[in-house]
Design a protein around this motif. Structure first.
Motif, PDB file in Angstrom:
ATOM      1  N   HIS A 247       0.831  -1.211   0.000  1.00 17.09           N
ATOM      2  CA  HIS A 247       0.000   0.000   0.000  1.00 17.09           C
ATOM      3  C   HIS A 247       0.864   1.260   0.000  1.00 17.09           C
ATOM      4  O   HIS A 247       0.622   2.191  -0.791  1.00 17.09           O
ATOM      5  N   TYR A 248       1.882   1.303   0.861  1.00 18.18           N
ATOM      6  CA  TYR A 248       2.747   2.475   0.901  1.00 18.18           C
ATOM      7  C   TYR A 248       3.574   2.620  -0.372  1.00 18.18           C
ATOM      8  O   TYR A 248       3.853   3.739  -0.816  1.00 18.18           O
ATOM      9  N   CYS A 249       3.945   1.512  -1.002  1.00 19.19           N
ATOM     10  CA  CYS A 249       4.623   1.580  -2.301  1.00 19.19           C
ATOM     11  C   CYS A 249       3.686   2.163  -3.357  1.00 19.19           C
ATOM     12  O   CYS A 249       4.107   2.990  -4.186  1.00 19.19           O
ATOM     13  N   GLU A 250       2.432   1.753  -3.325  1.00 21.72           N
ATOM     14  CA  GLU A 250       1.450   2.295  -4.272  1.00 21.72           C
ATOM     15  C   GLU A 250       1.248   3.795  -4.047  1.00 21.72           C
ATOM     16  O   GLU A 250       1.129   4.560  -5.016  1.00 21.72           O
ATOM     17  N   LEU A 251       1.217   4.215  -2.793  1.00 21.34           N
ATOM     18  CA  LEU A 251       1.066   5.642  -2.494  1.00 21.34           C
ATOM     19  C   LEU A 251       2.283   6.433  -2.971  1.00 21.34           C
ATOM     20  O   LEU A 251       2.136   7.532  -3.521  1.00 21.34           O
ATOM     21  N   GLU A 252       3.476   5.885  -2.764  1.00 26.09           N
ATOM     22  CA  GLU A 252       4.696   6.552  -3.241  1.00 26.09           C
ATOM     23  C   GLU A 252       4.689   6.638  -4.767  1.00 26.09           C
ATOM     24  O   GLU A 252       5.052   7.670  -5.351  1.00 26.09           O
TER      25      GLU A 252
END
Length: 82
Positions: free
Chosen positions: A66-71
């Protein structure tokens, strides 16, 4: 007489709230994140990568993704704004 607890809280990096999943690392995730000036999303990826085996397993891997997708979204949005 010296108060044995007078230095309690003097070194916040020696304390962990809510578990011990970071305690065995040679470099604490917060220290790596801070010294490398990582963004909020990057920092969370580091944090969850470090802890997933010792805390929440698959749930933490989902958080990493999820945090990779947000980045990724942040980078795409920055590219659009140029």
């Amino acid at each position: 007489m010296t108060n044995k607890g007078m230095f309690d809280g003097a070194f916040p990096q020696d304390k962990q709230i809510g578990g011990s999943h970071y305690k065995n690392f040679h470099i604490q995730p917060y220290e790596f994140i801070s010294k490398n000036n990582l963004s909020f999303f990057q920092g969370n990826v580091i944090k969850y990568v470090c802890r997933y085996l010792n805390k929440n397993g698959i749930e933490d891997i989902d958080k990493i993704i999820h945090y990779c997708e947000l980045e990724k979204k942040k980078l795409k949005d920055m590219k659009k704004d140029k």
